[in-house]
Write a protein that holds these residues in place. Structure first.
Motif, short mmCIF file in Angstrom:
data_model
loop_
_atom_site.label_atom_id
_atom_site.label_comp_id
_atom_site.label_asym_id
_atom_site.label_seq_id
_atom_site.Cartn_x
_atom_site.Cartn_y
_atom_site.Cartn_z
N GLU A 44 0.78 -1.24 0.00
CA GLU A 44 0.00 0.00 0.00
C GLU A 44 0.81 1.29 0.00
OE1 GLU A 44 0.14 -2.23 2.45
OE2 GLU A 44 0.74 -1.19 4.26
N SER A 45 2.08 1.21 0.47
CA SER A 45 2.79 2.48 0.70
C SER A 45 4.29 2.36 0.49
CB SER A 45 2.56 2.91 2.16
OG SER A 45 3.18 1.99 3.04
N TRP A 47 6.42 3.00 2.78
CA TRP A 47 6.88 2.33 4.00
C TRP A 47 6.86 0.81 3.78
CZ3 TRP A 47 5.88 -1.38 7.55
CH2 TRP A 47 6.51 -1.30 8.79
N ARG A 48 5.76 0.35 3.19
CA ARG A 48 5.60 -1.10 3.00
C ARG A 48 6.64 -1.64 2.04
NH1 ARG A 48 3.85 -3.83 6.73
NH2 ARG A 48 2.30 -2.19 7.04
N ARG A 123 2.92 -4.52 12.90
CA ARG A 123 1.69 -4.26 13.64
C ARG A 123 1.39 -5.38 14.66
NH1 ARG A 123 -2.06 -2.67 8.41
NH2 ARG A 123 -0.68 -1.05 7.61
N PHE A 140 3.26 2.95 17.87
CA PHE A 140 2.35 3.77 17.06
C PHE A 140 1.65 4.85 17.87
CE2 PHE A 140 2.00 -0.45 14.74
CZ PHE A 140 2.96 -0.12 13.82
N ALA A 173 -1.79 0.18 13.66
CA ALA A 173 -1.12 1.43 13.32
C ALA A 173 -2.13 2.58 13.32
CB ALA A 173 -0.44 1.31 11.96
N ARG A 177 -2.28 5.28 16.51
CA ARG A 177 -1.91 6.64 16.13
C ARG A 177 -3.05 7.60 16.47
NH1 ARG A 177 1.25 5.06 10.46
NH2 ARG A 177 3.13 4.35 11.55
N PHE A 200 -4.18 4.08 3.90
CA PHE A 200 -2.72 4.18 3.81
C PHE A 200 -2.21 4.33 2.37
CE2 PHE A 200 -2.09 1.91 8.14
CZ PHE A 200 -1.60 3.04 8.77
N HIS A 226 -2.17 9.76 8.61
CA HIS A 226 -1.53 8.66 9.34
C HIS A 226 -0.29 8.11 8.62
CE1 HIS A 226 -5.02 7.30 12.22
NE2 HIS A 226 -4.72 8.58 12.34
N ASN A 227 -0.11 8.43 7.32
CA ASN A 227 1.18 8.10 6.68
C ASN A 227 1.50 9.09 5.56
OD1 ASN A 227 -0.29 7.19 4.43
ND2 ASN A 227 0.80 5.24 4.26
N ASP A 255 5.85 8.46 8.96
CA ASP A 255 6.65 7.48 8.21
C ASP A 255 8.06 8.03 7.92
OD1 ASP A 255 4.88 5.37 8.14
OD2 ASP A 255 4.45 5.48 6.00
N CYS A 275 8.73 6.56 11.22
CA CYS A 275 8.34 5.18 11.54
C CYS A 275 9.30 4.31 10.74
CB CYS A 275 6.89 4.94 11.12
SG CYS A 275 6.34 3.27 11.47
O1 GYE Z 1 2.89 3.70 8.52
C1 GYE Z 1 2.06 2.76 6.51
C2 GYE Z 1 1.93 1.35 6.10
O2 GYE Z 1 2.03 -0.49 9.75
C3 GYE Z 1 3.66 1.11 10.30
O3 GYE Z 1 1.59 0.68 7.29
C4 GYE Z 1 2.86 0.46 9.24
C5 GYE Z 1 2.06 1.41 8.39
C6 GYE Z 1 2.83 2.55 7.75
O4 GYE Z 1 1.14 1.13 5.07
O5 GYE Z 1 2.69 3.54 5.53
#
Ligand code: GYE
Length: 321
Positions: A44-45, A47-48, A123, A140, A173, A177, A200, A226-227, A255, A275
């Protein structure tokens, strides 16, 4: 069915025996490698992506592992099915980054009955702690609190309207948060106009922010995402509405991935709480310890920082992700 169950029980006993006796950990494949099933959330991101990369690098053959990787596209049922398939394959250990906190009891019991240790990464879950060996992750709630304290310090004395882009509904998360953030802004003059999930992702961050802008327009003073990715998606919506991100609408995210830090350095974000996604090596080390029967802590929390625009300009060239 009986046959499968019989096989499962044998695999379970074998893993149990390995957990008990082998100093070098499990080796269900007989190839000298520890087979680890990793149930990742999805992709999704930013970060992932960094987290997946870190896990794949740490669980390499050179490091003594055979990694069975699954990304569940952020669908909780698909993630549980992946864990079940790891159990059926008789892997030596299972690592899970749980998409949501709830719904884990049954499959974690199945892993336990099969003698396969489970290590949580990133998580947490609401399942009983005796159903998993340990958790390696981030605080978180503290991340949310740090974001909230920044908002409270900078805008808490004047009437300020804020909107929130929440992470995946039901994920630790997002839940933690929100808790940390809300505590930090309690009793200030910050008014939360609206708070909705953007899952996210950039795409949903953009869509949900468009909705906020249609509804509240120029009344929005601050965005808490949140991200980073949802914040980055929101930038498009804010610009399309003719507003200047970082000025007309102040933005705080969590993040500190590369694109987020770039937006911060460019003055489009105003503050980012870090993060750390680079958890692979620590998780791999702990998996080996667990399989060797060594005692481990119930949780390992990786510390996070927080960055201003000036910090981002300085740190961008050396950021590892
Ligand atoms: O912040 C987000 C990701 O669980 C810390 O999951 C993770 C979160 C993160 O998709 O970008």
């Amino acid at each position: 069915m009986k046959k499968i169950l019989g096989g499962l029980a044998v695999a379970g006993m074998m893993s149990l025996a390995l957990v008990g006796c082998s100093a070098s950990g499990g080796d269900s494949g007989g190839d000298g490698l520890i087979t680890v099933g990793f149930a990742q959330t999805g992709s999704e991101s930013g970060w992932r992506s960094a987290n997946t990369e870190s896990m794949k690098a740490a669980f390499s053959e050179e490091n003594g592992f055979k990694l069975v990787f699954n990304a569940a596209d952020n669908k909780p049922e698909a993630q549980i099915a992946a864990v079940r398939s790891f159990i059926n394959q008789g892997v030596d250990a299972i690592v899970i980054a749980p998409i949501v906190v709830d719904g884990w009891d049954d499959v974690l019991k199945e892993a336990k009955d099969a003698g396969i240790p489970v290590i949580l990464e990133d998580r947490t879950t609401s399942a009983s702690p005796d159903l998993y060996a340990t958790w390696v992750g981030l605080d978180f709630q503290k991340e949310g609190q740090t974001a909230g304290e920044w908002v409270a310090e900078n805008f808490g004395d004047t009437p300020t309207n804020l909107v929130v882009l929440e992470g995946t509904t039901g994920s630790s998360a997002a839940l933690d948060r929100a808790t940390g953030f809300n505590k930090a802004i309690e009793g200030t003059s910050i008014n939360v106009l609206d708070s909705q999930t953007g899952n996210f992702t950039r795409a949903d961050g953009k869509t949900v922010m468009e909705g906020f802008l249609q509804k509240y327009g120029k009344d929005i003073n601050v965005l808490f995402a949140h991200n980073d990715d949802m914040g980055l998606g929101a930038l498009d919506a804010i610009k399309a509405a003719g507003l200047v991100p970082g000025q007309d609408i102040k933005i705080v995210t969590i993040d500190a991935v590369h694109d987020g830090m770039q937006a911060l350095a460019d003055g489009e974000f105003n503050y980012i709480v870090e993060c750390n996604p680079i958890l692979g090596e620590q998780v791999a080390e702990i998996v080996k310890k667990v399989l060797a029967g060594e005692t481990v802590e119930k949780s390992y929390i990786v510390p996070d920082g927080a960055f201003t625009q000036e910090d981002a300009i300085k740190l961008l060239p050396t950021r590892p992700y």
